[in-house]
Design a protein around this motif. Structure first.
Motif, PDB file in Angstrom:
ATOM      1  N   GLU A 156       8.183 -13.531   0.477  1.00 15.02           N
ATOM      2  CA  GLU A 156       7.632 -12.667  -0.565  1.00 15.02           C
ATOM      3  C   GLU A 156       6.750 -11.737  -0.068  1.00 15.02           C
ATOM      4  O   GLU A 156       6.177 -11.566   1.155  1.00 15.02           O
ATOM      5  N   LEU A 157       6.545 -10.747  -0.613  1.00 15.03           N
ATOM      6  CA  LEU A 157       5.827  -9.359   0.007  1.00 15.03           C
ATOM      7  C   LEU A 157       5.346  -8.603  -1.443  1.00 15.03           C
ATOM      8  O   LEU A 157       5.888  -8.836  -2.642  1.00 15.03           O
ATOM      9  N   THR A 158       4.558  -7.578  -1.059  1.00 13.26           N
ATOM     10  CA  THR A 158       4.090  -6.459  -2.222  1.00 13.26           C
ATOM     11  C   THR A 158       4.654  -5.273  -1.533  1.00 13.26           C
ATOM     12  O   THR A 158       4.131  -5.165  -0.284  1.00 13.26           O
ATOM     13  N   GLU A 170      10.836  -8.694  -8.248  1.00 17.70           N
ATOM     14  CA  GLU A 170      10.127  -9.947  -9.437  1.00 17.70           C
ATOM     15  C   GLU A 170       9.175  -9.467 -10.260  1.00 17.70           C
ATOM     16  O   GLU A 170       9.185 -10.216 -11.443  1.00 17.70           O
ATOM     17  N   GLY A 171       8.454  -8.686 -10.008  1.00 14.98           N
ATOM     18  CA  GLY A 171       7.541  -8.036 -11.056  1.00 14.98           C
ATOM     19  C   GLY A 171       6.882  -6.702 -10.663  1.00 14.98           C
ATOM     20  O   GLY A 171       6.949  -6.321  -9.335  1.00 14.98           O
ATOM     21  N   LEU A 172       6.021  -6.126 -11.659  1.00 15.05           N
ATOM     22  CA  LEU A 172       5.328  -4.959 -11.292  1.00 15.05           C
ATOM     23  C   LEU A 172       3.966  -5.208 -11.504  1.00 15.05           C
ATOM     24  O   LEU A 172       3.513  -6.006 -12.546  1.00 15.05           O
ATOM     25  N   ARG A 218       0.528  -3.726 -11.932  1.00  9.20           N
ATOM     26  CA  ARG A 218       0.122  -2.302 -12.547  1.00  9.20           C
ATOM     27  C   ARG A 218      -1.490  -2.327 -11.751  1.00  9.20           C
ATOM     28  O   ARG A 218      -2.122  -3.461 -11.697  1.00  9.20           O
ATOM     29  N   SER A 219      -1.624  -0.867 -11.536  1.00 13.04           N
ATOM     30  CA  SER A 219      -3.094  -0.753 -10.727  1.00 13.04           C
ATOM     31  C   SER A 219      -3.508  -1.846  -9.707  1.00 13.04           C
ATOM     32  O   SER A 219      -4.437  -2.698  -9.563  1.00 13.04           O
ATOM     33  N   PHE A 220      -2.401  -2.114  -9.049  1.00 12.67           N
ATOM     34  CA  PHE A 220      -2.568  -3.055  -7.889  1.00 12.67           C
ATOM     35  C   PHE A 220      -3.487  -2.826  -6.728  1.00 12.67           C
ATOM     36  O   PHE A 220      -4.388  -3.679  -6.379  1.00 12.67           O
ATOM     37  N   ALA A 221      -3.845  -1.636  -6.501  1.00 13.58           N
ATOM     38  CA  ALA A 221      -4.864  -1.277  -5.357  1.00 13.58           C
ATOM     39  C   ALA A 221      -5.229   0.208  -5.561  1.00 13.58           C
ATOM     40  O   ALA A 221      -4.658   0.883  -6.089  1.00 13.58           O
ATOM     41  N   TYR A 222      -6.371   0.326  -4.984  1.00 12.05           N
ATOM     42  CA  TYR A 222      -7.036   1.587  -4.927  1.00 12.05           C
ATOM     43  C   TYR A 222      -6.585   2.330  -3.741  1.00 12.05           C
ATOM     44  O   TYR A 222      -6.847   1.880  -2.705  1.00 12.05           O
ATOM     45  N   ARG A 223      -6.110   3.472  -3.830  1.00  8.05           N
ATOM     46  CA  ARG A 223      -5.406   4.275  -2.836  1.00  8.05           C
ATOM     47  C   ARG A 223      -5.743   5.846  -2.762  1.00  8.05           C
ATOM     48  O   ARG A 223      -5.287   6.386  -3.720  1.00  8.05           O
ATOM     49  N   ALA A 224      -6.424   6.309  -1.996  1.00  4.73           N
ATOM     50  CA  ALA A 224      -6.645   7.747  -1.866  1.00  4.73           C
ATOM     51  C   ALA A 224      -7.169   8.357  -3.222  1.00  4.73           C
ATOM     52  O   ALA A 224      -6.822   9.378  -3.699  1.00  4.73           O
ATOM     53  N   ALA A 284       2.295  -1.780  -7.571  1.00  8.03           N
ATOM     54  CA  ALA A 284       3.147  -2.377  -6.453  1.00  8.03           C
ATOM     55  C   ALA A 284       4.376  -3.218  -7.279  1.00  8.03           C
ATOM     56  O   ALA A 284       3.964  -3.691  -8.289  1.00  8.03           O
ATOM     57  N   TYR A 285       5.528  -3.393  -6.538  1.00  8.90           N
ATOM     58  CA  TYR A 285       6.322  -4.427  -6.997  1.00  8.90           C
ATOM     59  C   TYR A 285       6.039  -5.735  -6.376  1.00  8.90           C
ATOM     60  O   TYR A 285       5.513  -5.658  -5.014  1.00  8.90           O
TER      61      TYR A 285
END
Length: 178
Positions: free
Chosen positions: A132-134, A154-156, A158-164, A170-171
């Motif tokens: 598994e991965l994101t 397998e899923g979405l 939302r707002s998984f991480a803060y970037r730039a 992320a999936y």
């Protein structure tokens, strides 16, 4: 170089001249630090900017139990790295993976070689049923690569991480063996 080479997952064809996959060495700490601090590489990870060699070396000295950490090299230069971390207990049949390729070497087949090595190790040596991965939803090249190796969304997240300066989705993806 070899971007048109059609290796399929599990294909153990000879690597192109000058290319090798090997385990990470402590002596790689400085080169890996340079790699993970590249803006394109970092954009695909959860790492903050300005990683220090000492932090990277410390993580290399204390890997997770059952971890497999690899690099792919071209003429001795590290152009990508990846890790497979086996989970424990009732999830001991599962491993999570993460990987990245040097900004100057994307799109040339190094990710395919690195992911292929991790999948082969998981399937043929470690008896891992689920990988598994994101992956960030805007990393279309990575999503396409993972799908070529049998990973499915397998899923979405939302707002998984803060970037730039913004939140990114992320999936979550997984691949089941057999």
């Amino acid at each position: 170089m070899f971007e048109n080479q059609q290796n399929k997952p599990g294909d153990r064809a000879r690597l192109p001249d000058g290319v090798a996959v090997r385990a990470v060495r402590l002596s790689d700490a400085e080169e890996i630090t340079d790699l993970i601090n590249l803006p394109g590489y970092r954009a695909g990870t959860l790492r903050p900017p300005y990683q220090r060699v000492e932090e990277v070396r410390k993580n290399m000295e204390n890997p997770s139990p059952g971890a497999l950490n690899l690099v792919v090299t071209l003429d001795g230069k590290i152009v990508g790295n990846g890790g497979l971390n086996r989970l424990g207990g009732r999830r001991q049949h599962v491993a999570s993976i993460g990987m990245g390729v040097h900004d100057d070497f994307t799109g040339r087949g190094f990710g395919r070689i690195l992911l292929g090595a991790m999948v082969d190790a998981a399937d043929d040596w470690l008896d891992i049923k689920r990988l598994e991965l994101t992956v960030y939803t805007d990393n279309e090249a990575a999503v396409a690569l993972y799908e070529k190796f049998g990973f499915e969304k397998e899923g979405l997240l939302r707002s998984f991480a803060y970037r730039a300066g913004e939140y990114v989705d992320a999936y979550t993806m997984a691949r089941l063996r057999g």
